[in-house]
Design a protein around this motif. Structure first.
Motif, PDB file in Angstrom:
ATOM      1  N   ALA A  64      69.396  -5.061  39.470  1.00 23.97           N
ATOM      2  CA  ALA A  64      68.419  -4.234  38.765  1.00 23.97           C
ATOM      3  C   ALA A  64      67.779  -5.033  37.633  1.00 23.97           C
ATOM      4  O   ALA A  64      68.462  -5.442  36.700  1.00 23.97           O
ATOM      5  CB  ALA A  64      69.092  -2.981  38.212  1.00 23.97           C
ATOM      6  N   THR A  65      66.480  -5.240  37.723  1.00 23.90           N
ATOM      7  CA  THR A  65      65.794  -6.000  36.668  1.00 23.90           C
ATOM      8  C   THR A  65      65.766  -5.200  35.374  1.00 23.90           C
ATOM      9  O   THR A  65      65.868  -3.968  35.376  1.00 23.90           O
ATOM     10  CB  THR A  65      64.351  -6.341  37.078  1.00 23.90           C
ATOM     11  OG1 THR A  65      63.629  -5.125  37.282  1.00 23.90           O
ATOM     12  CG2 THR A  65      64.311  -7.210  38.324  1.00 23.90           C
ATOM     13  N   GLU A  66      65.605  -5.921  34.275  1.00 27.50           N
ATOM     14  CA  GLU A  66      65.575  -5.259  32.973  1.00 27.50           C
ATOM     15  C   GLU A  66      64.490  -4.178  32.895  1.00 27.50           C
ATOM     16  O   GLU A  66      64.776  -3.057  32.460  1.00 27.50           O
ATOM     17  CB  GLU A  66      65.392  -6.286  31.859  1.00 27.50           C
ATOM     18  CG  GLU A  66      65.373  -5.643  30.491  1.00 27.50           C
ATOM     19  CD  GLU A  66      65.158  -6.636  29.378  1.00 27.50           C
ATOM     20  OE1 GLU A  66      65.583  -6.332  28.255  1.00 27.50           O
ATOM     21  OE2 GLU A  66      64.556  -7.696  29.606  1.00 27.50           O
ATOM     22  N   PRO A  67      63.238  -4.458  33.308  1.00 24.19           N
ATOM     23  CA  PRO A  67      62.221  -3.402  33.209  1.00 24.19           C
ATOM     24  C   PRO A  67      62.591  -2.133  33.985  1.00 24.19           C
ATOM     25  O   PRO A  67      62.336  -1.027  33.515  1.00 24.19           O
ATOM     26  CB  PRO A  67      60.961  -4.051  33.789  1.00 24.19           C
ATOM     27  CG  PRO A  67      61.164  -5.513  33.596  1.00 24.19           C
ATOM     28  CD  PRO A  67      62.644  -5.724  33.764  1.00 24.19           C
ATOM     29  N   SER A  68      63.217  -2.297  35.153  1.00 26.33           N
ATOM     30  CA  SER A  68      63.574  -1.092  35.918  1.00 26.33           C
ATOM     31  C   SER A  68      64.676  -0.300  35.226  1.00 26.33           C
ATOM     32  O   SER A  68      64.677   0.926  35.263  1.00 26.33           O
ATOM     33  CB  SER A  68      63.973  -1.450  37.351  1.00 26.33           C
ATOM     34  OG  SER A  68      65.266  -1.993  37.407  1.00 26.33           O
ATOM     35  N   CYS A  69      65.604  -0.981  34.573  1.00 23.27           N
ATOM     36  CA  CYS A  69      66.689  -0.290  33.863  1.00 23.27           C
ATOM     37  C   CYS A  69      66.184   0.432  32.613  1.00 23.27           C
ATOM     38  O   CYS A  69      66.757   1.435  32.194  1.00 23.27           O
ATOM     39  CB  CYS A  69      67.787  -1.272  33.462  1.00 23.27           C
ATOM     40  SG  CYS A  69      68.744  -1.890  34.846  1.00 23.27           S
ATOM     41  N   LEU A  70      65.112  -0.071  32.035  1.00 14.90           N
ATOM     42  CA  LEU A  70      64.602   0.543  30.810  1.00 14.90           C
ATOM     43  C   LEU A  70      63.896   1.873  31.068  1.00 14.90           C
ATOM     44  O   LEU A  70      63.546   2.573  30.122  1.00 14.90           O
ATOM     45  CB  LEU A  70      63.670  -0.433  30.083  1.00 14.90           C
ATOM     46  CG  LEU A  70      64.366  -1.668  29.523  1.00 14.90           C
ATOM     47  CD1 LEU A  70      63.356  -2.605  28.885  1.00 14.90           C
ATOM     48  CD2 LEU A  70      65.442  -1.287  28.522  1.00 14.90           C
ATOM     49  N   ILE A  71      63.713   2.229  32.320  1.00 16.04           N
ATOM     50  CA  ILE A  71      63.123   3.534  32.635  1.00 16.04           C
ATOM     51  C   ILE A  71      64.161   4.653  32.435  1.00 16.04           C
ATOM     52  O   ILE A  71      63.901   5.596  31.693  1.00 16.04           O
ATOM     53  CB  ILE A  71      62.533   3.549  34.058  1.00 16.04           C
ATOM     54  CG1 ILE A  71      61.391   2.533  34.155  1.00 16.04           C
ATOM     55  CG2 ILE A  71      62.049   4.954  34.430  1.00 16.04           C
ATOM     56  CD1 ILE A  71      60.907   2.265  35.570  1.00 16.04           C
ATOM     57  N   PRO A  72      65.349   4.581  33.037  1.00 13.63           N
ATOM     58  CA  PRO A  72      66.293   5.694  32.868  1.00 13.63           C
ATOM     59  C   PRO A  72      67.154   5.618  31.608  1.00 13.63           C
ATOM     60  O   PRO A  72      67.652   6.657  31.151  1.00 13.63           O
ATOM     61  CB  PRO A  72      67.169   5.590  34.117  1.00 13.63           C
ATOM     62  CG  PRO A  72      67.172   4.134  34.448  1.00 13.63           C
ATOM     63  CD  PRO A  72      65.791   3.653  34.081  1.00 13.63           C
TER      64      PRO A  72
END
Length: 111
Positions: A64-72
Motif C-alpha cells: 500500500a503506497t503512502e498516498p493510498s493509506c492517507l485516504i482512510p
C-alpha cells in the motif's frame, strides 16, 4: 408541453428522493456495522466522507503506497498494518512518481 414539464418535474423529485433514501440506507448500514471492508481509495468516496471508525486495519501494508493509506487513516482512531515483508513492493509505473518517492509504502516510511 405543460403536462410533459410537470411529469418531468415529478420524475426529478422522485429520483432525488430515491437518492436521499439510498444514501440514508447506506449510511445506516455503515454506521451500524461491526466491520466495514473497503479499499483504501474507496474510503474517500462521498458516502464515506463523514464516517469515523475506532480501528483501521490495512492488510498487505507492504504493497500500500503512502498516498493510498492517507485516504482512510484520518477516519480512524487506531491504525493496524498487517505486513508480510516478503511481499512484492507496490507497483508504480510512473517514473516521476517514483522519483518523488510515491513508490514507498506508508509502512516503509513509518519504519
Amino acid at each position: 408541453m405543460a403536462k410533459w414539464i410537470e411529469l418531468q418535474s415529478q420524475i426529478d423529485r422522485l429520483f432525488n428522493k430515491s437518492d436521499e433514501l439510498e444514501e440514508k440506507a447506506i449510511n445506516k448500514v455503515i454506521s451500524e456495522g461491526d466491520v466495514v471492508c473497503t479499499k483504501n481509495s474507496t474510503a474517500g468516496i462521498d458516502l464515506m466522507e463523514n464516517q469515523k471508525f475506532e480501528s483501521l486495519f490495512i492488510d498487505e501494508a507492504t504493497q500500500a503506497t503512502e498516498p493510498s493509506c492517507l485516504i482512510p487513516i484520518p477516519k480512524a482512531n487506531n491504525v493496524i498494518m498487517a505486513v508480510d515483508y516478503k511481499q512484492l513492493p507496490p507497483t508504480t509505473l510512473n517514473e516521476k512518481s517514483k522519483q518523488e518517492g510515491l513508490n514507498k509504502t506508508q509502512f516503509e516510511k513509518i519504519i
